[in-house]
Write a protein that holds these residues in place. Structure first.
Motif, PDB file in Angstrom:
ATOM      1  N   GLU A  89      39.552  46.729  25.074  1.00 24.10           N
ATOM      2  CA  GLU A  89      38.454  47.007  26.210  1.00 24.10           C
ATOM      3  C   GLU A  89      38.595  45.926  27.280  1.00 24.10           C
ATOM      4  OE1 GLU A  89      34.772  47.721  23.790  1.00 24.10           O
ATOM      5  OE2 GLU A  89      33.875  46.468  25.590  1.00 24.10           O
ATOM      6  N   TRP A  90      38.878  44.603  26.726  1.00 23.86           N
ATOM      7  CA  TRP A  90      39.038  43.597  27.892  1.00 23.86           C
ATOM      8  C   TRP A  90      40.386  43.814  28.642  1.00 23.86           C
ATOM      9  CZ3 TRP A  90      36.920  39.808  30.321  1.00 23.86           C
ATOM     10  CH2 TRP A  90      35.512  39.476  30.077  1.00 23.86           C
ATOM     11  N   LEU A  91      41.451  44.405  27.974  1.00 26.51           N
ATOM     12  CA  LEU A  91      42.430  44.507  28.612  1.00 26.51           C
ATOM     13  C   LEU A  91      42.442  45.694  29.574  1.00 26.51           C
ATOM     14  CD1 LEU A  91      45.601  44.064  28.631  1.00 26.51           C
ATOM     15  CD2 LEU A  91      46.046  45.876  26.974  1.00 26.51           C
ATOM     16  N   ALA A  92      41.683  46.555  29.213  1.00 20.65           N
ATOM     17  CA  ALA A  92      41.244  47.735  30.393  1.00 20.65           C
ATOM     18  C   ALA A  92      40.331  47.028  31.433  1.00 20.65           C
ATOM     19  CB  ALA A  92      40.571  48.882  29.765  1.00 20.65           C
ATOM     20  N   ARG A  93      39.528  46.267  30.798  1.00 17.99           N
ATOM     21  CA  ARG A  93      38.446  45.678  31.818  1.00 17.99           C
ATOM     22  C   ARG A  93      39.438  44.670  33.059  1.00 17.99           C
ATOM     23  NH1 ARG A  93      34.063  42.830  28.793  1.00 17.99           N
ATOM     24  NH2 ARG A  93      33.262  45.025  28.657  1.00 17.99           N
ATOM     25  N   ALA A  94      40.032  43.940  32.519  1.00 18.62           N
ATOM     26  CA  ALA A  94      40.939  43.099  33.293  1.00 18.62           C
ATOM     27  C   ALA A  94      41.693  43.912  34.449  1.00 18.62           C
ATOM     28  CB  ALA A  94      41.819  42.182  32.530  1.00 18.62           C
ATOM     29  N   ARG A  95      42.206  45.174  33.895  1.00 22.64           N
ATOM     30  CA  ARG A  95      43.119  45.897  34.659  1.00 22.64           C
ATOM     31  C   ARG A  95      42.248  46.330  35.745  1.00 22.64           C
ATOM     32  NH1 ARG A  95      46.697  50.320  31.743  1.00 22.64           N
ATOM     33  NH2 ARG A  95      48.452  50.435  33.490  1.00 22.64           N
ATOM     34  N   THR A  96      41.109  46.984  35.606  1.00 26.51           N
ATOM     35  CA  THR A  96      40.118  47.401  36.512  1.00 26.51           C
ATOM     36  C   THR A  96      39.877  46.539  37.410  1.00 26.51           C
ATOM     37  OG1 THR A  96      39.420  48.816  34.882  1.00 26.51           O
ATOM     38  CG2 THR A  96      38.106  48.942  36.779  1.00 26.51           C
ATOM     39  N   TRP A  97      39.509  45.271  36.882  1.00 25.31           N
ATOM     40  CA  TRP A  97      39.025  44.203  37.831  1.00 25.31           C
ATOM     41  C   TRP A  97      40.081  43.736  38.762  1.00 25.31           C
ATOM     42  CZ3 TRP A  97      39.642  38.311  36.593  1.00 25.31           C
ATOM     43  CH2 TRP A  97      38.865  37.514  37.564  1.00 25.31           C
ATOM     44  N   PHE A  98      41.360  43.583  38.349  1.00 18.85           N
ATOM     45  CA  PHE A  98      42.599  43.197  39.175  1.00 18.85           C
ATOM     46  C   PHE A  98      42.916  44.518  40.305  1.00 18.85           C
ATOM     47  CE2 PHE A  98      44.102  40.320  35.545  1.00 18.85           C
ATOM     48  CZ  PHE A  98      43.642  39.302  36.215  1.00 18.85           C
ATOM     49  N   ASP A  99      42.672  45.686  39.810  1.00 15.75           N
ATOM     50  CA  ASP A  99      42.669  46.834  40.668  1.00 15.75           C
ATOM     51  C   ASP A  99      41.808  46.644  42.081  1.00 15.75           C
ATOM     52  OD1 ASP A  99      44.807  48.270  39.737  1.00 15.75           O
ATOM     53  OD2 ASP A  99      43.422  49.743  38.893  1.00 15.75           O
ATOM     54  N   GLY A 100      40.566  46.118  41.683  1.00 15.78           N
ATOM     55  CA  GLY A 100      39.247  46.118  42.532  1.00 15.78           C
ATOM     56  C   GLY A 100      39.896  44.960  43.324  1.00 15.78           C
ATOM     57  N   LEU A 101      40.453  44.015  43.020  1.00 18.52           N
ATOM     58  CA  LEU A 101      40.892  42.862  43.734  1.00 18.52           C
ATOM     59  C   LEU A 101      42.242  43.137  44.540  1.00 18.52           C
ATOM     60  CD1 LEU A 101      40.187  39.882  41.207  1.00 18.52           C
ATOM     61  CD2 LEU A 101      38.651  40.730  43.152  1.00 18.52           C
ATOM     62  N   GLY A 102      42.512  44.385  44.677  1.00 17.32           N
ATOM     63  CA  GLY A 102      43.766  44.687  45.340  1.00 17.32           C
ATOM     64  C   GLY A 102      45.092  44.222  44.870  1.00 17.32           C
ATOM     65  N   LEU A 103      45.145  43.694  43.606  1.00 18.65           N
ATOM     66  CA  LEU A 103      46.457  43.123  42.961  1.00 18.65           C
ATOM     67  C   LEU A 103      46.903  44.446  42.231  1.00 18.65           C
ATOM     68  CD1 LEU A 103      45.063  39.742  41.374  1.00 18.65           C
ATOM     69  CD2 LEU A 103      46.025  39.949  43.602  1.00 18.65           C
ATOM     70  N   LYS A 104      48.342  44.496  42.551  1.00 14.78           N
ATOM     71  CA  LYS A 104      49.187  45.432  41.817  1.00 14.78           C
ATOM     72  C   LYS A 104      49.595  44.785  40.492  1.00 14.78           C
ATOM     73  CE  LYS A 104      51.020  48.183  45.504  1.00 14.78           C
ATOM     74  NZ  LYS A 104      50.491  47.328  46.840  1.00 14.78           N
TER      75      LYS A 104
END
Ligand code: AMP
Ligand code: ZN
Length: 293
Positions: free
Chosen positions: A170-185
């Motif tokens: 869940e945290w892996l998915a959460r981190a991925r979504t967070w980074f997406d929202g920060l415009g990080l590939k």
């Protein structure tokens, strides 16, 4: 707001951060704590040093002897020090030839301070804890983003064998979504810890096979992706070492770790060195305020 900068010092991998850089670190911290709060997370402040005996028991010394920063002090008397000083003045003898290893070492990862907090306990329900620490790793190279002294925010989960892997995912998915929202590939990949020597042969295959460690990697502007966060499942390793029990067995643990300086460096690589000019969506996600120019 000026450019966010990590200012090198005379030693490699040790940098000074200006206030624009630190403002982004503050924003990242608030954002992460916002995710952690609904899980009833207990927050701690932990020091940048830890018991040497503890890291010996954890096997850190066997697995990463090259990364561990030890602390040595002078424990001799006045007379001995005078002799050392005299030799130093006379023929340039080193001042540290009689330093003795102390009972603390530089903290290599934040979560080592958290498991002992529930040692020798039987948990009625899973526990979530968070802390941030200045960590030290004696890295062998010093490309951009590979620091020796850096801050790591960690969120740790201790619970039963059923829930803990799901929490890690869940945290892996959460981190991925967070980074997406920060415009990080970001690429998400299974990884192994950088075990030293024979430890690599013994430990890395299992870690990879069982997908115990995942890293989220981003380009920091060097063309080579580096981990900006990791999500780790330790099975019953720490539960066993610290005698933490749950559901009639040994507790399992997982941690999500975020390298704060590296995330800021990834943001700079993606959006430029001036946070005031980052896309409104990124500034909005981080509640950085200000208007884009
Ligand atoms: P690890 O325990 O190796 O998974 O590290 C957790 C996170 O800390 C990594 O994903 C990085 O973001 C950060 N980190 C680890 N080593 C360094 C380093 N040498 N310099 C800067 N950040 C680091
Ligand atoms: Zn950890």
């Amino acid at each position: 707001m000026p450019a966010a900068s990590l200012i090198p010092t005379e030693v490699s991998g040790v940098g000074v951060l200006n206030s624009a850089f630190e403002a982004v670190v503050d924003a990242l911290r608030s954002s992460l704590l916002g995710f952690a709060e609904p899980e009833d997370t207990q927050a701690f402040h932990v020091p940048p040093v830890i018991s040497r005996a503890l890291l010996e028991r954890l096997g850190y010394v066997d697995a990463f002897p090259n990364l561990l920063g030890t602390l040595h002090t002078f424990v001799g008397d006045n007379r001995r020090w005078r002799a050392i000083q005299a030799a130093r003045l006379a023929d340039g003898a080193p001042w540290h030839s009689e330093q003795t290893i102390s009972d603390v070492v530089a903290l290599p990862a934040t979560c080592y301070h958290l498991y002992p907090l529930v040692a020798d306990q039987t948990l009625a329900q899973p526990v979530t804890m968070t802390a941030e620490a200045s960590c030290y790793r004696h890295e062998g190279s010093s490309e951009l983003g590979r620091l020796r002294s850096f801050r790591m925010r960690e969120i740790v989960r201790i619970g039963g064998p059923d829930g803990v892997p799901a929490w890690r995912d869940e945290w892996l998915a959460r981190a991925r979504t967070w980074f997406d929202g920060l415009g990080l590939k970001v690429s998400v990949e299974t990884a192994t810890d950088p075990f030293f020597g024979d430890a690599a042969r013994m430990m890395a295959p299992r870690q990879r096979q069982e997908e115990l460690k995942w890293e989220l990697r981003a380009d920091l502007g060097t063309g080579q992706a580096q981990a900006i966060a990791s999500a780790n499942y330790h099975k019953d390793h720490f539960g066993g070492l610290f005698d933490i029990r749950m559901d009639g067995g040994v507790a399992h643990t997982a941690c999500a770790a975020f390298g704060l300086e590296r995330i800021v460096l990834a943001l700079i690589a993606a959006h430029g060195e001036s946070p005031a000019r980052w896309p409104a969506s990124v500034r909005g996600s981080l509640a950085l305020g200000g208007t884009a120019k």
